[in-house]
Scaffold this motif. Structure first.
Motif, PDB file in Angstrom:
ATOM      1  N   SER A 188     -28.239 -16.659 -13.615  1.00 55.97           N
ATOM      2  CA  SER A 188     -27.579 -16.157 -14.826  1.00 55.97           C
ATOM      3  C   SER A 188     -26.290 -16.944 -15.081  1.00 55.97           C
ATOM      4  CB  SER A 188     -27.263 -14.668 -14.663  1.00 55.97           C
ATOM      5  OG  SER A 188     -26.378 -14.491 -13.577  1.00 55.97           O
ATOM      6  N   ASP A 189     -25.744 -16.760 -16.262  1.00 57.38           N
ATOM      7  CA  ASP A 189     -24.481 -17.399 -16.605  1.00 57.38           C
ATOM      8  C   ASP A 189     -23.361 -16.794 -15.759  1.00 57.38           C
ATOM      9  OD1 ASP A 189     -25.879 -18.790 -18.518  1.00 57.38           O
ATOM     10  OD2 ASP A 189     -25.246 -17.498 -20.176  1.00 57.38           O
ATOM     11  N   LEU A 190     -22.326 -17.556 -15.526  1.00 60.61           N
ATOM     12  CA  LEU A 190     -21.166 -17.086 -14.776  1.00 60.61           C
ATOM     13  C   LEU A 190     -20.010 -16.832 -15.723  1.00 60.61           C
ATOM     14  CD1 LEU A 190     -21.229 -19.594 -11.787  1.00 60.61           C
ATOM     15  CD2 LEU A 190     -21.971 -17.217 -11.773  1.00 60.61           C
ATOM     16  N   MET A 191     -19.260 -15.770 -15.452  1.00 56.99           N
ATOM     17  CA  MET A 191     -18.072 -15.456 -16.253  1.00 56.99           C
ATOM     18  C   MET A 191     -16.894 -15.253 -15.320  1.00 56.99           C
ATOM     19  SD  MET A 191     -19.552 -12.810 -19.111  1.00 56.99           S
ATOM     20  CE  MET A 191     -17.949 -12.498 -19.759  1.00 56.99           C
ATOM     21  N   TYR A 192     -15.760 -15.859 -15.675  1.00 55.23           N
ATOM     22  CA  TYR A 192     -14.516 -15.698 -14.926  1.00 55.23           C
ATOM     23  C   TYR A 192     -13.428 -15.257 -15.896  1.00 55.23           C
ATOM     24  CZ  TYR A 192     -16.756 -18.480 -11.280  1.00 55.23           C
ATOM     25  OH  TYR A 192     -17.603 -18.935 -10.320  1.00 55.23           O
ATOM     26  N   GLU A 193     -12.543 -14.404 -15.411  1.00 57.73           N
ATOM     27  CA  GLU A 193     -11.415 -14.014 -16.249  1.00 57.73           C
ATOM     28  C   GLU A 193     -10.432 -15.180 -16.323  1.00 57.73           C
ATOM     29  OE1 GLU A 193      -8.365 -10.304 -16.890  1.00 57.73           O
ATOM     30  OE2 GLU A 193      -9.060 -10.708 -14.876  1.00 57.73           O
ATOM     31  N   CYS A 194      -9.994 -15.496 -17.515  1.00 59.55           N
ATOM     32  CA  CYS A 194      -9.064 -16.603 -17.743  1.00 59.55           C
ATOM     33  C   CYS A 194      -7.651 -16.163 -17.361  1.00 59.55           C
ATOM     34  CB  CYS A 194      -9.113 -17.019 -19.212  1.00 59.55           C
ATOM     35  SG  CYS A 194      -7.895 -18.263 -19.656  1.00 59.55           S
ATOM     36  N   SER A 195      -6.994 -16.895 -16.474  1.00 63.73           N
ATOM     37  CA  SER A 195      -5.643 -16.528 -16.037  1.00 63.73           C
ATOM     38  C   SER A 195      -4.626 -16.656 -17.178  1.00 63.73           C
ATOM     39  CB  SER A 195      -5.215 -17.381 -14.852  1.00 63.73           C
ATOM     40  OG  SER A 195      -5.204 -18.747 -15.206  1.00 63.73           O
ATOM     41  N   ILE A 196      -4.837 -17.599 -18.078  1.00 68.89           N
ATOM     42  CA  ILE A 196      -3.935 -17.766 -19.218  1.00 68.89           C
ATOM     43  C   ILE A 196      -4.038 -16.549 -20.141  1.00 68.89           C
ATOM     44  CG2 ILE A 196      -3.469 -19.144 -21.296  1.00 68.89           C
ATOM     45  CD1 ILE A 196      -4.487 -21.591 -19.659  1.00 68.89           C
ATOM     46  N   TYR A 197      -5.259 -16.100 -20.382  1.00 64.36           N
ATOM     47  CA  TYR A 197      -5.469 -14.936 -21.235  1.00 64.36           C
ATOM     48  C   TYR A 197      -4.912 -13.675 -20.564  1.00 64.36           C
ATOM     49  CZ  TYR A 197      -7.636 -11.733 -24.500  1.00 64.36           C
ATOM     50  OH  TYR A 197      -7.847 -10.763 -25.450  1.00 64.36           O
ATOM     51  N   ARG A 198      -5.090 -13.553 -19.258  1.00 59.55           N
ATOM     52  CA  ARG A 198      -4.586 -12.385 -18.522  1.00 59.55           C
ATOM     53  C   ARG A 198      -3.071 -12.282 -18.661  1.00 59.55           C
ATOM     54  NH1 ARG A 198      -6.979 -13.030 -13.693  1.00 59.55           N
ATOM     55  NH2 ARG A 198      -5.330 -14.427 -12.997  1.00 59.55           N
ATOM     56  N   GLU A 199      -2.357 -13.406 -18.522  1.00 58.91           N
ATOM     57  CA  GLU A 199      -0.904 -13.424 -18.675  1.00 58.91           C
ATOM     58  C   GLU A 199      -0.514 -13.119 -20.121  1.00 58.91           C
ATOM     59  OE1 GLU A 199       3.159 -13.730 -17.818  1.00 58.91           O
ATOM     60  OE2 GLU A 199       1.413 -13.304 -16.569  1.00 58.91           O
ATOM     61  N   PHE A 200      -1.243 -13.681 -21.067  1.00 62.03           N
ATOM     62  CA  PHE A 200      -1.002 -13.408 -22.488  1.00 62.03           C
ATOM     63  C   PHE A 200      -1.130 -11.905 -22.763  1.00 62.03           C
ATOM     64  CE2 PHE A 200      -3.179 -12.638 -26.560  1.00 62.03           C
ATOM     65  CZ  PHE A 200      -2.193 -13.035 -27.448  1.00 62.03           C
ATOM     66  N   ARG A 201      -2.175 -11.286 -22.243  1.00 65.77           N
ATOM     67  CA  ARG A 201      -2.405  -9.856 -22.448  1.00 65.77           C
ATOM     68  C   ARG A 201      -1.290  -9.024 -21.802  1.00 65.77           C
ATOM     69  NH1 ARG A 201      -7.325  -9.236 -20.237  1.00 65.77           N
ATOM     70  NH2 ARG A 201      -6.452  -8.437 -18.314  1.00 65.77           N
ATOM     71  N   ARG A 202      -0.840  -9.411 -20.616  1.00 66.08           N
ATOM     72  CA  ARG A 202       0.236  -8.690 -19.923  1.00 66.08           C
ATOM     73  C   ARG A 202       1.539  -8.757 -20.722  1.00 66.08           C
ATOM     74  NH1 ARG A 202       4.140  -9.175 -16.144  1.00 66.08           N
ATOM     75  NH2 ARG A 202       4.031 -11.422 -15.902  1.00 66.08           N
ATOM     76  N   VAL A 203       1.892  -9.932 -21.226  1.00 67.95           N
ATOM     77  CA  VAL A 203       3.104 -10.089 -22.036  1.00 67.95           C
ATOM     78  C   VAL A 203       2.984  -9.260 -23.316  1.00 67.95           C
ATOM     79  CG1 VAL A 203       4.444 -11.732 -23.420  1.00 67.95           C
ATOM     80  CG2 VAL A 203       3.762 -12.326 -21.088  1.00 67.95           C
TER      81      VAL A 203
END
Length: 162
Positions: free
Chosen positions: A26-41
Motif C-alpha cells: 500500500s501507499d505510505l503516509m508520513y506526517e509532515c514536520s513542517i505542517y505539524r509546526e505550522f499547525r501548532r503555531v
C-alpha cells in the motif's frame, strides 16, 4: 517535497504520501514536520486571539513609534527580549510606566512575535488583575509559571513632588 506548495496550501492535509509502484504494497503516509509546526503555531495564535484585548492585533514591535529616549529604550529592550527568546531561560518581562506610554503595545508585539516563533504566552495587564502591589502581582505571575512565559504591563503611579 519538491512540489510542496507550503503548509497553507497543502493538498494532503499535512501528510507526505509515497505511492507504491508495487500492487502488493500500500501507499505510505508520513506526517509532515513542517505542517505539524505550522499547525501548532496556528493553534497558539488562535488561543492568543481569545485572550488578547481587541485592537491589539495591529500592535507590533515594527510599528511602535517611540516618543522619547525612554520609550526608544523600551522598544530596544523588547526587541532584544524577542531576539534572544529570553523567556526560554525563565525571564519574564515587566513593563512599568504612566498611562499611554506604550506598555501594552510593546507587550502585545512581544506576545505576537513569540507565538510566531512557536511559543505559548500568557498576556496579563495589571488592571485586569484588579491588584497593584508587587507581592500580589508576583503571586499571579507564579500562577502562570507553567506557561512558556508571561507578559505583564502596569501603569506606575506617579507621586507628586513639590
Amino acid at each position: 517535497m519538491r512540489n510542496c506548495p507550503g503548509p497553507e496550501k497543502c493538498p494532503y492535509g499535512g501528510y507526505i504520501v509515497y505511492a507504491s509502484e508495487d500492487p502488493q504494497y500500500s501507499d505510505l503516509m508520513y506526517e509532515c514536520s513542517i505542517y505539524r509546526e505550522f499547525r501548532r503555531v496556528k493553534e497558539n495564535m488562535e488561543r492568543l486571539i481569545k485572550v488578547l484585548p481587541k485592537g491589539l492585533w495591529e500592535r507590533r514591535l515594527d510599528n511602535f513609534i517611540a516618543e522619547d529616549e525612554v520609550t526608544e529604550r523600551a522598544l530596544d529592550l523588547s526587541k532584544k527580549y524577542v531576539r534572544h527568546r529570553a523567556w526560554k531561560i525563565g525571564s519574564n518581562f515587566i513593563l512599568l510606566g504612566g498611562y499611554g506610554t506604550g506598555k501594552t503595545h510593546l507587550a502585545a508585539g512581544i506576545a505576537i512575535e513569540a507565538v510566531n516563533m512557536g511559543d505559548t504566552v500568557a498576556f496579563i495587564t495589571a488592571p485586569s488583575l484588579k491588584i497593584g502591589d508587587f507581592k500580589t502581582i508576583s503571586e499571579k505571575i507564579q500562577e502562570c509559571s507553567g506557561l512558556t512565559f508571561s507578559l505583564l504591563t502596569t501603569s506606575a503611579t506617579r507621586r507628586k513632588t513639590r
